[in-house]
Each structure stands twice: as C-alpha cells, then as structure tokens.
Design an enzyme around this catalytic site. Structure first.
Site, PDB file in Angstrom:
ATOM      1  N   TRP A   1      47.069  34.596  40.488  1.00 17.42           N
ATOM      2  CA  TRP A   1      47.448  35.149  41.790  1.00 17.42           C
ATOM      3  C   TRP A   1      47.359  34.110  42.915  1.00 17.42           C
ATOM      4  CZ3 TRP A   1      43.515  38.606  44.812  1.00 17.42           C
ATOM      5  CH2 TRP A   1      44.107  39.107  45.976  1.00 17.42           C
TER       6      TRP A   1
ATOM      7  N   TYR B   1      53.287  37.467  42.526  1.00 20.91           N
ATOM      8  CA  TYR B   1      52.219  36.550  42.950  1.00 20.91           C
ATOM      9  C   TYR B   1      52.790  35.329  43.674  1.00 20.91           C
ATOM     10  CZ  TYR B   1      48.659  39.193  40.365  1.00 20.91           C
ATOM     11  OH  TYR B   1      47.791  40.165  39.918  1.00 20.91           O
TER      12      TYR B   1
ATOM     13  N   LYS C   1      57.363  47.922  51.790  1.00 20.17           N
ATOM     14  CA  LYS C   1      56.846  47.631  50.451  1.00 20.17           C
ATOM     15  C   LYS C   1      56.806  48.950  49.676  1.00 20.17           C
ATOM     16  CE  LYS C   1      52.473  45.950  48.475  1.00 20.17           C
ATOM     17  NZ  LYS C   1      51.098  45.598  48.863  1.00 20.17           N
TER      18      LYS C   1
ATOM     19  N   ARG D   1      51.082  49.019  39.559  1.00 26.13           N
ATOM     20  CA  ARG D   1      50.421  50.072  40.356  1.00 26.13           C
ATOM     21  C   ARG D   1      51.027  51.425  40.005  1.00 26.13           C
ATOM     22  NH1 ARG D   1      45.946  49.115  43.738  1.00 26.13           N
ATOM     23  NH2 ARG D   1      45.850  46.875  43.933  1.00 26.13           N
TER      24      ARG D   1
ATOM     25  N   SER E   1      48.071  49.105  35.056  1.00 25.59           N
ATOM     26  CA  SER E   1      47.055  48.524  35.928  1.00 25.59           C
ATOM     27  C   SER E   1      46.810  49.488  37.084  1.00 25.59           C
ATOM     28  CB  SER E   1      47.555  47.169  36.445  1.00 25.59           C
ATOM     29  OG  SER E   1      46.625  46.618  37.330  1.00 25.59           O
TER      30      SER E   1
ATOM     31  N   LEU F   1      34.771  38.433  40.528  1.00 28.45           N
ATOM     32  CA  LEU F   1      33.795  37.819  41.444  1.00 28.45           C
ATOM     33  C   LEU F   1      34.005  38.396  42.844  1.00 28.45           C
ATOM     34  CD1 LEU F   1      34.203  34.122  40.175  1.00 28.45           C
ATOM     35  CD2 LEU F   1      32.624  35.892  39.347  1.00 28.45           C
TER      36      LEU F   1
ATOM     37  N   GLY G   1      36.605  38.781  44.477  1.00 29.87           N
ATOM     38  CA  GLY G   1      37.552  37.992  45.264  1.00 29.87           C
ATOM     39  C   GLY G   1      36.863  36.926  46.113  1.00 29.87           C
TER      40      GLY G   1
ATOM     41  N   THR H   1      39.504  31.707  40.212  1.00 31.04           N
ATOM     42  CA  THR H   1      39.238  30.496  40.992  1.00 31.04           C
ATOM     43  C   THR H   1      40.357  29.471  40.817  1.00 31.04           C
ATOM     44  OG1 THR H   1      37.772  28.592  41.264  1.00 31.04           O
ATOM     45  CG2 THR H   1      37.754  29.623  39.103  1.00 31.04           C
ATOM     46  N   ASN H   2      40.644  28.789  41.916  1.00 36.95           N
ATOM     47  CA  ASN H   2      41.687  27.771  41.909  1.00 36.95           C
ATOM     48  C   ASN H   2      41.085  26.381  41.821  1.00 36.95           C
ATOM     49  OD1 ASN H   2      44.443  27.557  42.006  1.00 36.95           O
ATOM     50  ND2 ASN H   2      44.595  28.630  43.961  1.00 36.95           N
TER      51      ASN H   2
HETATM   52  N1  LIG Z   1      46.097  44.214  38.745  1.00 35.67           N
HETATM   53  C1  LIG Z   1      45.895  44.075  40.038  1.00 35.67           C
HETATM   54  O1  LIG Z   1      46.218  44.936  40.868  1.00 35.67           O
HETATM   55  C2  LIG Z   1      45.234  42.825  40.521  1.00 35.67           C
HETATM   56  C3  LIG Z   1      44.773  42.712  41.849  1.00 35.67           C
HETATM   57  C4  LIG Z   1      44.151  41.539  42.232  1.00 35.67           C
HETATM   58  C5  LIG Z   1      43.989  40.486  41.316  1.00 35.67           C
HETATM   59  N2  LIG Z   1      44.465  40.627  40.042  1.00 35.67           N
HETATM   60  C6  LIG Z   1      44.286  39.557  39.029  1.00 35.67           C
HETATM   61  O2  LIG Z   1      42.935  39.161  39.017  1.00 35.67           O
HETATM   62  C7  LIG Z   1      42.858  37.763  39.175  1.00 35.67           C
HETATM   63  C8  LIG Z   1      41.569  37.384  39.806  1.00 35.67           C
HETATM   64  O3  LIG Z   1      41.473  37.925  41.129  1.00 35.67           O
HETATM   65  P1  LIG Z   1      40.634  37.152  42.208  1.00 35.67           P
HETATM   66  O4  LIG Z   1      41.206  35.812  42.429  1.00 35.67           O
HETATM   67  O5  LIG Z   1      40.425  38.048  43.372  1.00 35.67           O
HETATM   68  O6  LIG Z   1      39.271  36.978  41.360  1.00 35.67           O
HETATM   69  P2  LIG Z   1      37.832  36.455  41.601  1.00 35.67           P
HETATM   70  O7  LIG Z   1      37.561  35.527  40.472  1.00 35.67           O
HETATM   71  O8  LIG Z   1      36.954  37.622  41.827  1.00 35.67           O
HETATM   72  O9  LIG Z   1      37.844  35.667  42.982  1.00 35.67           O
HETATM   73  C9  LIG Z   1      38.367  34.389  43.119  1.00 35.67           C
HETATM   74  C10 LIG Z   1      37.922  33.871  44.472  1.00 35.67           C
HETATM   75  O10 LIG Z   1      36.515  33.592  44.404  1.00 35.67           O
HETATM   76  C11 LIG Z   1      36.292  32.290  44.883  1.00 35.67           C
HETATM   77  N3  LIG Z   1      35.185  31.670  44.174  1.00 35.67           N
HETATM   78  C12 LIG Z   1      34.981  31.612  42.833  1.00 35.67           C
HETATM   79  N4  LIG Z   1      33.852  30.934  42.548  1.00 35.67           N
HETATM   80  C13 LIG Z   1      33.350  30.543  43.728  1.00 35.67           C
HETATM   81  C14 LIG Z   1      32.176  29.809  44.116  1.00 35.67           C
HETATM   82  N5  LIG Z   1      31.314  29.360  43.192  1.00 35.67           N
HETATM   83  N6  LIG Z   1      31.951  29.596  45.435  1.00 35.67           N
HETATM   84  C15 LIG Z   1      32.808  30.065  46.371  1.00 35.67           C
HETATM   85  N7  LIG Z   1      33.950  30.774  46.072  1.00 35.67           N
HETATM   86  C16 LIG Z   1      34.201  31.005  44.768  1.00 35.67           C
HETATM   87  C17 LIG Z   1      37.564  31.538  44.578  1.00 35.67           C
HETATM   88  O11 LIG Z   1      37.668  30.426  45.444  1.00 35.67           O
HETATM   89  P3  LIG Z   1      38.083  28.991  44.794  1.00 35.67           P
HETATM   90  O12 LIG Z   1      39.495  29.121  44.413  1.00 35.67           O
HETATM   91  O13 LIG Z   1      37.822  28.038  45.916  1.00 35.67           O
HETATM   92  O14 LIG Z   1      37.163  28.776  43.623  1.00 35.67           O
HETATM   93  C18 LIG Z   1      38.627  32.585  44.850  1.00 35.67           C
HETATM   94  O15 LIG Z   1      38.964  32.632  46.217  1.00 35.67           O
HETATM   95  C19 LIG Z   1      44.115  37.405  39.960  1.00 35.67           C
HETATM   96  O16 LIG Z   1      44.477  36.058  39.805  1.00 35.67           O
HETATM   97  C20 LIG Z   1      45.112  38.326  39.329  1.00 35.67           C
HETATM   98  O17 LIG Z   1      45.570  37.754  38.118  1.00 35.67           O
HETATM   99  C21 LIG Z   1      45.071  41.772  39.631  1.00 35.67           C
END
Ligand SMILES: NC(=O)c1ccc[n+]([C@@H]2O[C@H](COP(=O)([O-])OP(=O)(O)OC[C@H]3O[C@@H](n4cnc5c(N)ncnc54)[C@H](OP(=O)(O)O)[C@@H]3O)[C@@H](O)[C@H]2O)c1
Length: 298
Positions: free
Chosen positions: A21, A54, A98, A130, A159, A213, A215, A263-264
């Site tokens: 994402w 995304y 949307k 959704r 989902s 995590l 988000g 995480t990116n």
């Molecule tokens: N089905 C749905 O409706 C739906 C909705 C939302 C998401 N998703 C899926 O779920 C995936 C994951 O969602 P998410 O990105 O929100 O997940 P997440 O893993 O909960 O959060 C990622 C965020 O946490 C930060 N982070 C991770 N480790 C960190 C650390 N040690 N210190 C500080 N910040 C940290 C990351 O920043 P950095 O990049 O700087 O590490 C990033 O901004 C998405 O890519 C998508 O594929 C699905």
C-alpha cells in the site's frame, strides 16, 4: 518462516505477508522495489498484498516493472490483489464520488488491469476489497467462479466482510472463499471479541490482519505507559524490536492469523523474520492486550 495452508486450495502463504500500500510513498525506483521484493523473498516472505487502487493506481505498476525486469521472481511468490473500490482520482476524471462496484464487468476489468500492471498472467488470490451494499451476490459469486475458471485468479476471498456478508456471497458460489482480510492489531481488538475470528475458523477462512502495527501508531503517542513498559521489558528479554512482538502477538492467536505488514523501510523489512523467534506465554499475551486496551478483561 512457516508456510500457512489455505483450506480449500493447494495455495500456501508465508506466515507473514508484505503489503505494498505504501510503496509509492517513498519515490521508489524499479531498483528499490526490486530490493524490497528480494529482501522479503530471502527471508521466506513470499506473499505480497496489493490492491488496484494502492498509490493512486500506481503500486501494482511499480511492482510490475520489477517483475518485468526479473520475470523469474514471479514463480517464487504469491500475488494477492483486491478490487471493488472506485477511487476519486485524476485517472478517473468523470467520477463524482468514491464508491464500490462488485458488478461482473467491473471485477473483470479491474482484474485484467491488475494483471497488466503486475506483468503476470494470474493472481494467486483476488479479494473483494470492501463490502458493497449494492452487491448482487449471485452476479458477484458467479463472476468470482468465472475468474477462477478462466485462469485469471487461482483463489478468491474477501476483505473487511462481516460474517453475514461473506456467508451470503459464499452461498452463491461453487468455489470456496479462502480468506477474509481485516484490521487486527493491539489497538483494534474488535475481531478478537465479536465472534469474527471464531466464525472464520468455522467457515475455514484464513484471517489476514491488515495494519498489524496499527499503521505505525505502535510507535507514537498512542502507546500508554503500561504498554510502553511491557514492550520495553520484552524487547530486552527477547532481544527484538516492538514490531516483532506485535506480530508474534497476532500469530499466537489460534485462528492462524497472517499479518500483512507495511513498512517501507528496507532495514526494518530485513529483520521482519525475527518475529518467529519471539516467544510469548498466555499471561504475557494478555498483558499486551490489557495494556493496549487500557482496562482489564471483565
Ligand atoms: N484490506 C484492507 O482494507 C487494507 C487496509 C489497509 C491496509 N491493507 C494492507 O495492509 C498492509 C499493511 O498496512 P499498514 O502499512 O498500515 O501496516 P503496518 O505494518 O501496521 O504499518 C506500517 C507503518 O508503520 C510504520 N512502522 C513500522 N515499523 C516502525 C518502527 N519500528 N518505527 C516507526 N514506524 C514504524 C511504517 O513506517 P516505515 O515505512 O517508515 O517503516 C509504516 O508507516 C498494506 O500495505 C495493505 O497491503 C489492507
């Protein structure tokens, strides 16, 4: 990294999936995307979670450029994508709002677009992104069966669906839905308490947890002092970072939850498999739950 079986197909996922994402957030190149993919694959994270929308419809394309450059990577991974959200975007200037679209034509159009963008012939899994109040379950169910029959997708799921929403869709299909991807993390505990995870076990749907995590909220001011203390203690005794504890906490649930981490940061991706080394006992699991909730269990 363990493999997780889906119950109604030959398909297996890695016990941690990588979500793309946020891929477009860091002005990525094909080279940096390729590096992220390889760092995941090298530690056994083979399941990649996409959606058509995304990065304003750009993430699949970015990932697809990396696959075009190294086509042999495709057979080492499982590709999940999702559709039904029609986003307000400069790419769709005629949209006024949307909305969701689970019609047959829209699903076929979006899957074909995902395949083109990802430079692949098939998706391992397609999820309806959704719940759509206007979903005609018979039309959508038939379309999902047809997508499988035509070989465009190997398996299908949903989902953010509630129990009745997935039961209705399932009752209109011959193939089985294999998964429901929902939000679960230490701050979003609803699915642990409202019967969703139990219903998914009964219906043999593999749970995937998005934003495991929270988000990124797990690293910000939402973390109260109780939670901070538990994490600090475990980080020391288990020699790991907070993200590994939060992921292991989800993995400990008996429904076999697959967290989809986002995480990116390449350095963080590099160590995600440390999750498997974290050992939590029952009391520690509840300590995290209670600290995040801010009150004891009843
Ligand atoms: N089905 C749905 O409706 C739906 C909705 C939302 C998401 N998703 C899926 O779920 C995936 C994951 O969602 P998410 O990105 O929100 O997940 P997440 O893993 O909960 O959060 C990622 C965020 O946490 C930060 N982070 C991770 N480790 C960190 C650390 N040690 N210190 C500080 N910040 C940290 C990351 O920043 P950095 O990049 O700087 O590490 C990033 O901004 C998405 O890519 C998508 O594929 C699905």
């Amino acid at each position: 990294m363990k493999r997780i079986k889906t119950l109604h197909s030959e398909l297996t996922f890695s016990e941690l999936a990588y979500g793309v994402w946020r891929l477009a957030e860091s002005s990525p190149s094909t080279q940096s995307t390729d590096a992220k993919i390889r760092v995941c694959l090298d530690q056994g994270i083979t399941t990649f979670d996409h959606a058509d929308i995304y990065g304003d419809y750009e993430c699949e394309r970015l990932f697809g450029h990396a696959l075009k450059k190294s086509p042999n990577l495709r057979e080492r991974m499982e590709l999940i994508s999702k559709c039904d959200i029609a986003l307000l975007s400069e790419k769709h200037p005629n949209r006024r709002v949307k909305y969701y679209d689970t019609s047959r034509d829209y699903l076929f159009k979006q899957v074909q677009q995902s395949l083109r963008h990802l430079n692949t012939d098939y998706l391992d899994t397609l999820l309806i992104h959704r719940p759509d109040p206007l979903m005609d379950a018979s039309e959508t169910g038939e379309a999902l069966d047809e997508l499988i029959k035509e070989g465009l997708v190997r398996t299908v799921g949903v989902s953010n669906f509630s129990v009745w929403q997935w039961k209705l869709l399932q009752s209109n299909m011959s193939n089985r839905l294999i998964s429901n991807q929902i939000e679960i993390n230490v701050f979003e505990q609803s699915a642990l308490w409202n019967g969703t995870l139990e219903a998914m076990q009964l219906d043999q749907l593999l749970p995937m947890a998005w934003s495991p995590l929270a988000g990124g909220q797990l690293f910000g001011h939402q973390v109260n002092s109780d939670l901070q203390n538990v994490f600090s203690r475990l980080e020391k005794t288990q020699n790991c970072q907070r993200e590994h504890i939060a992921l292991a906490w989800l993995r400990m649930h008996p429904a076999n939850i697959v967290p989809v981490v986002g995480t990116n940061n390449l350095d963080r991706i590099l160590f995600l498999n440390k999750m498997s080394q974290v050992e939590l006992d029952r009391e520690t699991w509840f300590e995290i739950l209670v600290a995040a909730k801010g009150s004891e269990v009843p």
